[in-house]
Design an enzyme around this catalytic site. Structure first.
Site, short mmCIF file in Angstrom:
data_model
loop_
_atom_site.label_atom_id
_atom_site.label_comp_id
_atom_site.label_asym_id
_atom_site.label_seq_id
_atom_site.Cartn_x
_atom_site.Cartn_y
_atom_site.Cartn_z
N CYS A 1 0.82 -1.21 0.00
CA CYS A 1 0.00 0.00 0.00
C CYS A 1 0.85 1.26 0.00
CB CYS A 1 -0.92 0.00 1.21
SG CYS A 1 -1.99 1.45 1.31
N CYS B 1 -1.67 1.72 -3.05
CA CYS B 1 -2.71 2.74 -2.94
C CYS B 1 -2.17 4.15 -2.73
CB CYS B 1 -3.70 2.38 -1.83
SG CYS B 1 -3.03 1.44 -0.47
N LYS C 1 -0.29 5.42 -5.98
CA LYS C 1 -1.33 5.42 -7.02
C LYS C 1 -2.28 6.59 -6.87
CE LYS C 1 -4.94 3.63 -6.22
NZ LYS C 1 -5.43 2.28 -6.31
N ALA D 1 13.07 -13.48 5.70
CA ALA D 1 12.81 -14.40 6.80
C ALA D 1 12.26 -15.71 6.26
CB ALA D 1 11.84 -13.79 7.80
N TYR E 1 -9.05 -3.70 -11.28
CA TYR E 1 -9.03 -2.27 -10.95
C TYR E 1 -7.67 -1.63 -11.17
CZ TYR E 1 -6.80 -3.38 -6.45
OH TYR E 1 -5.93 -3.81 -5.48
N ILE E 2 -6.58 -2.38 -11.04
CA ILE E 2 -5.25 -1.79 -11.23
C ILE E 2 -5.06 -1.37 -12.68
CG2 ILE E 2 -2.76 -2.25 -11.15
CD1 ILE E 2 -3.28 -4.08 -8.77
N GLU F 1 -7.36 1.68 -13.35
CA GLU F 1 -6.89 2.92 -12.74
C GLU F 1 -5.70 3.51 -13.49
OE1 GLU F 1 -8.29 2.15 -8.12
OE2 GLU F 1 -6.30 1.50 -8.77
N ALA G 1 -13.42 0.79 -3.54
CA ALA G 1 -13.53 1.82 -4.58
C ALA G 1 -12.53 1.53 -5.68
CB ALA G 1 -13.28 3.20 -4.00
N HIS H 1 -28.47 19.39 -0.20
CA HIS H 1 -28.76 19.83 -1.56
C HIS H 1 -28.01 21.13 -1.88
CE1 HIS H 1 -31.13 20.14 -5.20
NE2 HIS H 1 -31.31 21.43 -4.94
N GLU I 1 -26.87 13.18 -2.01
CA GLU I 1 -28.27 13.21 -1.60
C GLU I 1 -29.14 12.25 -2.38
OE1 GLU I 1 -30.72 16.68 -2.47
OE2 GLU I 1 -29.30 17.28 -4.04
#
Length: 467
Positions: free
Chosen positions: A42, A47, A50, A114, A177-178, A181, A360, A456, A461
């Site tokens: 990340c 993320c 990106k 490790a 999605y990668i 995007e 998202a 509004h 809304e």
């Protein structure tokens, strides 16, 4: 038996960092090993960098849109090198911040690879240590297919942040999605973009209307989406990279020349060289594993088998995050890690629920979702499902002249009036869905949505005015 540590964590990504700090806060003696920059996918190559590039790419639209609101037209220029340098500096700053937070928490950081020598012994470089409990949080890595030219000439989401020059002609291969995007990012930054997908639509698993609305908008923005295609080879030629692709429906072969090729066809758990064979940790294979490429001898959809408490089949070894292939999202890994630490060291046994997790796609337009999509809901509840939707041009585009559309959708069980899913395509979709996710997590009904007063004028809304 006496051990060097109460807990040894392999992998300083989101899940490992969260678990180690939480366990240390309960008084456990904790060490964590990391072979790369601290922070994981990340922070380093996912993320965070990106999203910074998403922000950068949106300015092109703002310059255009401003004209409709009375601002004079400008001819902006973009400096790719400045952007990638600043992104890289921010990544390194955040990595150092995570190191300082480990130090503050009293967690020992041990740099290096490790591997497990037995269920209680770990080797990191030339050092051997023992631990009562071991947590595997090694995440995943982007894969490339075994085709000519892929290894030598293509990049993944790891390398795209470090390209020295902006590719003027850019190809993305993948339907997740990668790929979506980065196609949007590069297109908005001025590159000529082609995206190859194997099926008719990308973003499999998302609501069908999200898929169609995002894809249609991307095509409208100038991205060349090539559906039902397969890339069998990539060759280096005098003026770039030649991508050969097959149209699976027409059974024809075509070629294009680009400057960079991004493979975003999936990610594999980083299970190689961990020494799992020296333990009773079981590796599970998911469906259709034979059709996917291998990485270090493991198929892309293999993962460490865990139960709801992140326990493996070895009594003292646990695993969280992408290497378990449950829901591969940063906040999920963090919560899995904290739940593990609370259970094992905090005298607070608890299970992290993987239901109703919002997500998202930072495409352009943005998309976000929480709960069941329409097809999932109908499969589970049948004719009881009722759909509420609105599709409209947002007020922002009243003066821009652009034919942009917003989609807002609720999936409701008419028998109980419970809202089962919420979906949106449009600007700030992720920010909007986060609040809606709270309502769904609490079991809100359509009447609860209807009784909520909207703000509004706003896109959000619409979720409380759908009829």
């Amino acid at each position: 038996m006496s051990y060097d540590y109460d807990l040894f964590v392999i992998g300083a990504g989101s899940g490992g960092l969260a678990a180690s700090k939480r366990a240390a806060s309960y008084g456990a003696k904790v060490a964590i090993a990391e072979r790369d920059l601290v922070g994981g996918t990340c922070v380093i190559r996912g993320c965070v960098p990106k999203k910074l590039m998403v922000y950068a790419s949106k300015f092109a639209h703002y310059y255009e849109d401003a004209v409709g609101y009375g601002w004079s037209e400008v001819q902006p220029s973009f400096d790719w090198q400045k952007l990638v340098t600043r992104v890289d500096n921010e990544v390194k700053r955040l990595s150092k911040l995570h190191i300082s937070l480990l130090e503050k928490a009293g967690v020992e950081l041990i740099p290096g690879d490790a591997s497990l020598l037995d269920p209680h012994t770990i080797k990191v470089g030339d050092r051997k240590v023992t631990a009562d409990k071991i947590l595997i949080a090694v995440g995943g890595e982007a894969i490339k297919p075994d085709i000519p030219g892929a290894k030598e000439y293509t990049i993944t989401s790891r390398e795209i942040f470090l390209l020295p020059e902006q590719p003027k002609r850019f190809a993305a291969i993948g339907a997740g999605y990668i790929a979506v995007e980065f196609s949007c990012i590069m297109n908005a930054l001025g590159s000529e973009v082609t995206q190859f997908i194997r099926g008719d639509r990308f973003l499999r698993g998302f609501d069908e209307e999200i898929r169609s609305n995002v894809q249609d908008a991307m095509i409208q923005h100038g991205i060349n989406v090539v559906p039902n295609s397969y890339v069998p080879k990539i060759e280096k030629v005098s003026d770039g990279l030649e991508v050969t692709y097959l149209d699976k429906e027409k059974n024809t072969e075509s070629k294009i020349i680009v400057d960079a090729v991004l493979f975003a066809i999936g990610r594999a758990p980083n299970l190689a060289f961990l020494g799992l064979e020296n333990t009773n940790v079981e590796i599970v294979q998911c469906e259709d594993n034979q059709s996917l490429p291998n990485l270090h001898g493991y198929t892309t959809n293999c993962a460490i088998k865990v139960d709801e408490y992140s326990r493996t089949t070895e009594a003292n070894i646990f695993a969280v995050g992408d290497c378990t292939n449950r829901i591969n999202l940063t906040p999920v890994a963090i919560n899995e890690g904290r739940a593990f630490a609370d259970t094992e060291f905090g005298d607070n046994p608890r299970v992290f629920s993987h239901e109703t997790v919002a997500s998202a796609v930072f495409s352009q337009p943005e998309a976000a979702t929480v709960g069941l999509n329409e097809s999932e809901a109908k499969e589970k509840y049948g004719d009881a499902i009722k759909i509420y939707r609105a599709r409209f041009r947002p007020m922002y585009h009243s003066f821009t002249g652009k034919d942009e559309k917003v989609l807002v959708k609720l999936v409701v069980d008419s028998n109980t009036d419970k809202v089962l899913g919420a979906h949106i395509v449009g600007e700030n979709a992720a920010e909007i869905i986060q609040g809606v996710a709270i309502a769904l997590k609490m079991g809100a009904t359509k009447k609860d949505f209807d009784a909520t007063v909207g703000i509004h004028p706003s896109t959000a809304e619409e979720f409380v005015t759908l009829r």
